[in-house]
Design a protein around this motif. Structure first.
Motif, mmCIF file in Angstrom:
data_model
loop_
_atom_site.group_PDB
_atom_site.id
_atom_site.type_symbol
_atom_site.label_atom_id
_atom_site.label_comp_id
_atom_site.label_asym_id
_atom_site.label_seq_id
_atom_site.Cartn_x
_atom_site.Cartn_y
_atom_site.Cartn_z
ATOM 1 N N ASN B 250 0.835 -1.205 0.000
ATOM 2 C CA ASN B 250 0.000 0.000 0.000
ATOM 3 C C ASN B 250 0.873 1.260 0.000
ATOM 4 O O ASN B 250 0.618 2.208 -0.735
ATOM 5 C CB ASN B 250 -0.911 0.013 1.230
ATOM 6 C CG ASN B 250 -2.154 -0.838 1.013
ATOM 7 O OD1 ASN B 250 -2.386 -1.348 -0.077
ATOM 8 N ND2 ASN B 250 -2.936 -1.015 2.051
ATOM 9 N N GLN B 266 -6.007 10.059 -5.683
ATOM 10 C CA GLN B 266 -7.032 9.360 -4.907
ATOM 11 C C GLN B 266 -7.632 8.198 -5.696
ATOM 12 O O GLN B 266 -7.879 7.119 -5.147
ATOM 13 C CB GLN B 266 -8.133 10.358 -4.503
ATOM 14 C CG GLN B 266 -9.017 9.865 -3.354
ATOM 15 C CD GLN B 266 -8.192 9.432 -2.143
ATOM 16 O OE1 GLN B 266 -7.321 10.146 -1.671
ATOM 17 N NE2 GLN B 266 -8.446 8.214 -1.659
ATOM 18 N N ASN B 270 -7.497 4.483 -4.421
ATOM 19 C CA ASN B 270 -8.735 3.701 -4.241
ATOM 20 C C ASN B 270 -8.710 2.417 -5.061
ATOM 21 O O ASN B 270 -9.192 1.369 -4.639
ATOM 22 C CB ASN B 270 -9.956 4.533 -4.646
ATOM 23 C CG ASN B 270 -10.189 5.673 -3.675
ATOM 24 O OD1 ASN B 270 -9.641 5.665 -2.570
ATOM 25 N ND2 ASN B 270 -10.972 6.652 -4.082
ATOM 26 N N THR B 273 -4.809 0.142 -3.896
ATOM 27 C CA THR B 273 -4.394 -0.270 -2.546
ATOM 28 C C THR B 273 -5.400 -1.260 -1.956
ATOM 29 O O THR B 273 -6.561 -1.307 -2.348
ATOM 30 C CB THR B 273 -4.267 0.933 -1.591
ATOM 31 O OG1 THR B 273 -5.508 1.620 -1.581
ATOM 32 C CG2 THR B 273 -3.147 1.848 -1.996
ATOM 33 N N ASN B 275 -7.723 -2.332 0.880
ATOM 34 C CA ASN B 275 -8.470 -1.697 1.949
ATOM 35 C C ASN B 275 -8.098 -2.313 3.304
ATOM 36 O O ASN B 275 -7.968 -3.530 3.424
ATOM 37 C CB ASN B 275 -9.967 -1.923 1.654
ATOM 38 C CG ASN B 275 -10.855 -1.150 2.586
ATOM 39 O OD1 ASN B 275 -10.665 -1.208 3.801
ATOM 40 N ND2 ASN B 275 -11.795 -0.431 2.017
ATOM 41 N N ALA B 276 -7.946 -1.455 4.300
ATOM 42 C CA ALA B 276 -7.536 -1.944 5.642
ATOM 43 C C ALA B 276 -8.503 -2.998 6.177
ATOM 44 O O ALA B 276 -8.091 -3.920 6.882
ATOM 45 C CB ALA B 276 -7.445 -0.777 6.605
ATOM 46 N N TYR B 277 -9.775 -2.862 5.831
ATOM 47 C CA TYR B 277 -10.757 -3.831 6.341
ATOM 48 C C TYR B 277 -10.587 -5.213 5.706
ATOM 49 O O TYR B 277 -11.027 -6.211 6.259
ATOM 50 C CB TYR B 277 -12.183 -3.327 6.079
ATOM 51 C CG TYR B 277 -12.478 -2.023 6.768
ATOM 52 C CD1 TYR B 277 -12.531 -1.951 8.163
ATOM 53 C CD2 TYR B 277 -12.689 -0.855 6.046
ATOM 54 C CE1 TYR B 277 -12.789 -0.753 8.810
ATOM 55 C CE2 TYR B 277 -12.943 0.352 6.682
ATOM 56 C CZ TYR B 277 -12.987 0.394 8.065
ATOM 57 O OH TYR B 277 -13.229 1.577 8.706
ATOM 58 N N THR B 278 -10.014 -5.224 4.518
ATOM 59 C CA THR B 278 -9.890 -6.523 3.837
ATOM 60 C C THR B 278 -8.614 -7.274 4.236
ATOM 61 O O THR B 278 -8.497 -8.457 3.971
ATOM 62 C CB THR B 278 -9.904 -6.355 2.301
ATOM 63 O OG1 THR B 278 -8.778 -5.572 1.935
ATOM 64 C CG2 THR B 278 -11.176 -5.713 1.820
ATOM 65 N N GLY B 363 -14.794 -6.452 -3.622
ATOM 66 C CA GLY B 363 -15.942 -5.984 -2.838
ATOM 67 C C GLY B 363 -17.262 -6.536 -3.318
ATOM 68 O O GLY B 363 -18.313 -5.922 -3.140
#
Lengths: 265, 399
Positions: B250, B266, B270, B273, B275-278, B363
Motif C-alpha cells: 500500500n 485518490q 482507491n 491499494t 483496503n484496511a478492512y480486507t 468488494g
C-alpha cells in the motif's frame, strides 16, 4: 484383567507366548519376522538378544514396546498385554532404537529434558537427572551445544542418556554401543551395570559384540530366522553346547554347523 | 507429583516449536515469501500506475456520423486530450481502422458509427465502439478513460440520453493486478509449509528419530497435533508478514502516485491499494490455504519414504492445480467455466481461496458465497488431516 489370565511369576516383567509377527510384502509374499517365540525375562535382569541381521531382534523389541502388533500369540510387559494396555507400558519403559537419530537442532540437555517431558516428569526433576546423566556420559561441558556438531559417538551417548532420563523400569537398547569409541562404550557398559545391580532395572539389549554380552548379560536369547533357538546364562549355554565361549555357541547354532565339537545337539 | 497428561502435549509442542525456530532458513522462507509476493505486486502495480496515469497513448478516431452528438463528442475528446492522456489523436477512415485492426497494430480506436446522433435522438440510446489492445495496460486505461468521459459528455448534455459503449470493464488493469496478487498469495501459501511438514514427518523417519518418538506415552494423534501446532506457529509468522507485505505494498502505491494530480492520486489509491478492512480477510484466507496445504502435506509426508520424496511430490501436487487455477484466473472468473471443468475447478481448495480473495478484493462477496468458500477449505483440511492421522497410526510409518 488380562494380566491375571496368565500365570505370571512375581518377578517376571516380560513374557511372550507363541509370539509371531508376519509382514505381508505385497499380495503373495510374506516374511515371518518372529516365529512362535516363547520368552520370559525377570526383573533386574540384563538380557541379551543375539542374532544375525534380520533375525528378528528389532521386531521383537518393537512388538514389546507396541510399535508393531503381533500377528499371533501374546506379549506381556510388566504384566500388561501390549495390545491392550500400551500406555501403561510406555510410561515405564524406554527405547533406544537401532540407528536412532537425535534432534540435531536441540542441545544435548534439551534432548534429554524434552524427551523426559513427554513422560510428564516435572522440569526441575528432569534438569537434575540431566545434570547427573550428562556428567556420567562425559558430556556435561557440552550440554548447551546443539547436537548437530557432535560426533557419532557423542550423539550415541546422548541417546543412551536420553533413554535413561525417564528412569524406566525396563530399558530396551538396540545396539547401544555401536559407533561409540572404546572408552565411551566402557562408560555406557558401566552405566548399564550400575542400573542393573544398584537400581534393579531390567535391561534388554541387542548387540553383535559377544564380549559385551559376556560382560553385561545375565542371560541371552539367540534368535535365528525369527525363531528363539536358545536361551540361558552364557555360561550355561557354553556348558550345554560344550563350547569354549559364547561365540562358538552362537556361530554353531545360527550357521547350522553345530557345536558339540561339530554336531548340532 | 507428575503433571497431568496435557503437560506432555505441551512439552511436545515446545520441542517442535523450539526446533522449528532454530531452523533459520525455514523461518526466513516464511518471512520472505509473503513479503516478496506483495512487494512484487507493489512494484508491478506501480509500473501499471505509471503506464496508465502518466504516459499518453496514441488514439485513432473515426467519425462516420456528421450529426451534432458525434461532432460534440469528437470536439470534447479533442479538447481534453491532455486530461485523457491522448497523444496524438489520429483521424482515420473506417477502412483504415479495419485494416489496422486486421494487422493488429492498433492500440485504441474510437469509432463513432453512422447514425450515432440519429439513434440517440430517436431512441435515446446509441452505441460508441472502442477497439483496444488489452495486452497494453496504457491502451486499456486510455480506453477506460474515453469510455467514462464519453458517457459524461453525452449524459451531461442531455440526461435522458443513454450512451452505450462496447466496453466490458471499467478497470481491467486493477482486476489483472488483483489476480496477480491472488496468484502469488496462493502460490507462496501452498508451497510455504512443505519444508516444515516434510521435515516433521518424512524427515523424522529419515533421521531415525520417529521410532523413539512413537514409543513415548502419548497418542499418535497428540503427537501429530503437536506437530501441527508448530506448523500453525509458522503460519502465524507467515500471516504476520503478509500483513507487513500488504502495508508495504500500500505504501509503495501511495508513494508512487504522489506526483500525480490530486484527483488521480485518490483514484489510483482507491483502485490499487488494499483496503484496511480486507487485510484481516486476506490473512484469514491465507491461513485457511496454509491449513489445506498442511493437510495435504501431512498425507504426502506420511506416505513418502524420505524427505526429498515428500518435498518433490508435495511440490508437484501443489503446483499443478495452483498453476491451473492461477492461469484460469487470469482469463476471468473461475465460475465462467461450465460442466465437468467447473466441478474439477471447484473440487480444488485453492479455487475457493481465489474466489474468496477475488470477492473480497473486488468488494463483490456475499455472505453465502464467502461461507461456502471458507467451509470447503476447512472441510478439505479436516478430511486430509483425518487421513493423515490414520496414515500416521500405521505400523509402516516406522519402516
Amino acid at each position: 484383567m488380562e494380566q491375571m489370565t496368565m500365570a505370571f511369576e512375581e518377578d517376571v516383567v516380560i513374557k511372550t507366548e507363541g509370539l509371531t509377527k508376519i509382514f505381508e510384502k505385497g499380495k503373495k509374499r510374506q516374511v515371518i519376522a518372529l516365529d512362535n517365540v516363547d520368552l520370559e525375562i525377570k526383573r533386574g535382569e540384563v538380557f541379551g538378544l543375539l542374532g544375525t541381521n534380520g533375525a528378528g531382534k528389532t521386531t521383537l523389541i518393537r512388538v514389546l514396546v507396541g510399535l508393531l502388533t503381533p500377528t499371533e500369540g501374546k506379549a506381556f510387559v510388566l504384566g500388561r498385554d501390549v495390545t491392550e494396555d500400551i500406555d501403561y507400558i510406555r510410561d515405564r519403559v524406554s527405547l533406544l532404537p537401532q540407528e536412532a537419530g537425535i534432534y540435531d537442532r536441540l542441545t544435548a540437555r534439551e534432548n534429554l529434558v524434552y524427551y523426559g517431558g513427554f513422560y510428564g516428569i516435572p522440569e526441575e526433576e528432569l534438569n537434575k537427572r540431566a545434570d547427573k546423566l550428562l556428567e556420567i556420559v562425559g558430556l556435561k561441558d557440552k550440554e548447551h551445544y546443539q547436537v548437530k556438531g557432535f560426533s557419532g559417538g557423542m550423539k550415541r551417548k546422548v541417546l543412551v542418556a536420553r533413554a535413561l532420563v525417564i528412569e524406566p523400569e525396563i530399558i530396551f537398547l538396540d545396539e547401544p554401543t555401536t559407533g561409540i569409541d572404546t572408552l565411551g562404550a566402557r562408560v555406557v557398559r558401566n552405566l548399564l551395570k550400575m542400573l542393573s545391580s544398584e537400581q534393579k532395572r531390567t535391561i534388554i539389549l541387542t548387540t553383535h559384540d559377544l564380549n559385551e554380552v559376556s560382560e553385561l548379560c545375565d542371560r541371552v536369547g539367540i534368535l535365528n530366522d525369527g525363531k528363539l533357538i536358545a536361551t540361558g546364562k552364557p555360561s550355561q549355554l557354553e556348558e550345554k553346547f560344550r563350547a569354549a565361549n559364547l561365540e562358538e555357541v552362537f556361530t554353531g547354532l545360527v550357521t547350522g554347523e553345530g557345536v558339540y565339537g561339530g554336531s548340532t545337539p | 507429583m507428575r503433571p497431568k497428561f496435557d503437560a506432555k502435549t505441551l512439552w511436545m509442542i515446545r520441542k517442535e516449536v523450539r526446533e522449528v525456530f532454530r531452523s533459520r532458513w525455514l523461518i526466513l522462507g516464511f518471512i520472505i515469501s509473503p513479503m516478496f509476493a506483495w512487494m512484487f505486486q507493489g512494484a508491478f502495480l506501480s509500473f501499471i500506475v505509471g503506464q496508465t496515469s502518466e504516459e499518453p497513448e496514441q488514439v485513432y478516431i473515426t467519425i462516420e456520423d456528421d450529426g451534432i452528438w458525434a461532432r460534440t463528442l469528437y470536439e470534447e475528446i479533442y479538447a481534453n486530450r491532455s486530461t485523457l492522456l491522448i497523444d496524438p489523436l489520429v483521424n482515420i477512415t473506417l477502412e483504415e481502422g479495419q485494416q489496422l485492426v486486421a494487422d493488429k497494430t492498433i492500440s485504441v480506436w474510437v469509432l463513432i458509427p453512422e447514425n450515432f446522433t440519429q439513434e440517440l435522438n430517436a431512441t435515446t440510446k446509441s452505441t460508441l465502439q472502442i477497439v483496444v489492445n488489452t495486452a497494453s495496460f496504457r491502451a486499456t486505461a486510455t480506453a477506460s478513460r474515453i469510455d467514462t468521459f464519453a458517457k459524461r459528455v453525452i449524459n451531461a448534455a442531455i440526461v435522458i440520453r443513454d450512451l452505450q459503449v462496447n466496453w466490458y470493464t471499467i478497470s481491467p488493469e486493477a482486476n489483472y493486478g488483483h489476480q496477480l496478487a491472488i496468484f502469488l498469495v496462493m502460490l507462496t501459501s501452498v508451497l510455504a509449509p512443505a519444508p516444515y511438514i516434510s521435515k516433521s514427518f518424512a524427515g523424522e523417519r529419515e533421521a531415525k528419530t520417529l521410532e523413539a518418538l512413537l514409543v513415548v506415552p502419548m497418542s499418535r494423534v497428540k503427537i501429530l497435533g503437536s506437530k501441527l501446532v508448530a506448523g500453525l506457529a509458522l503460519t502465524a509468522i507467515y500471516s504476520l508478514f503478509t500483513a507487513v507485505g500488504i502495508l508495504t505494498y500500500n505504501l509503495s502505491i501511495i508513494l508512487r502516485v504522489g506526483n500525480l494530480a490530486p484527483e488521480l492520486q485518490q483514484a489510483n489509491i482507491n483502485r490499487y491499494t488494499v483496503n484496511a478492512y480486507t487485510i484481516p480477510l486476506i490473512m484469514f484466507c491465507q491461513f485457511l490455504l496454509l491449513l489445506c496445504a498442511i493437510g495435504i502435506g501431512v498425507v504426502i509426508s506420511c506416505l513418502a519414504k524420505d524427505r526429498a520424496t515428500a518435498e518433490s511430490v508435495n511440490s508437484m501436487i501443489m503446483l499443478i492445480p495452483t498453476f491451473v487455477i492461477g492461469i484460469l484466473g487470469f482469463t476471468g472468473s473461475l465460475l465462467q467455466y461450465g460442466g465437468v471443468l467447473l466441478w474439477i475447478i471447484l473440487a480444488i481448495p485453492f479455487s475457493h481461496a481465489v474466489l474468496f480473495l477475488n470477492a473480497v478484493l473486488a468488494g463483490t462477496g456475499t455472505l453465502m458465497g464467502l461461507s461456502i468458500n471458507v467451509g470447503y477449505m476447512i472441510g478439505f483440511t479436516v478430511v486430509f488431516l483425518f487421513i493423515g492421522a490414520k496414515l500416521f497410526e500405521r505400523e509402516a510409518i516406522i519402516s
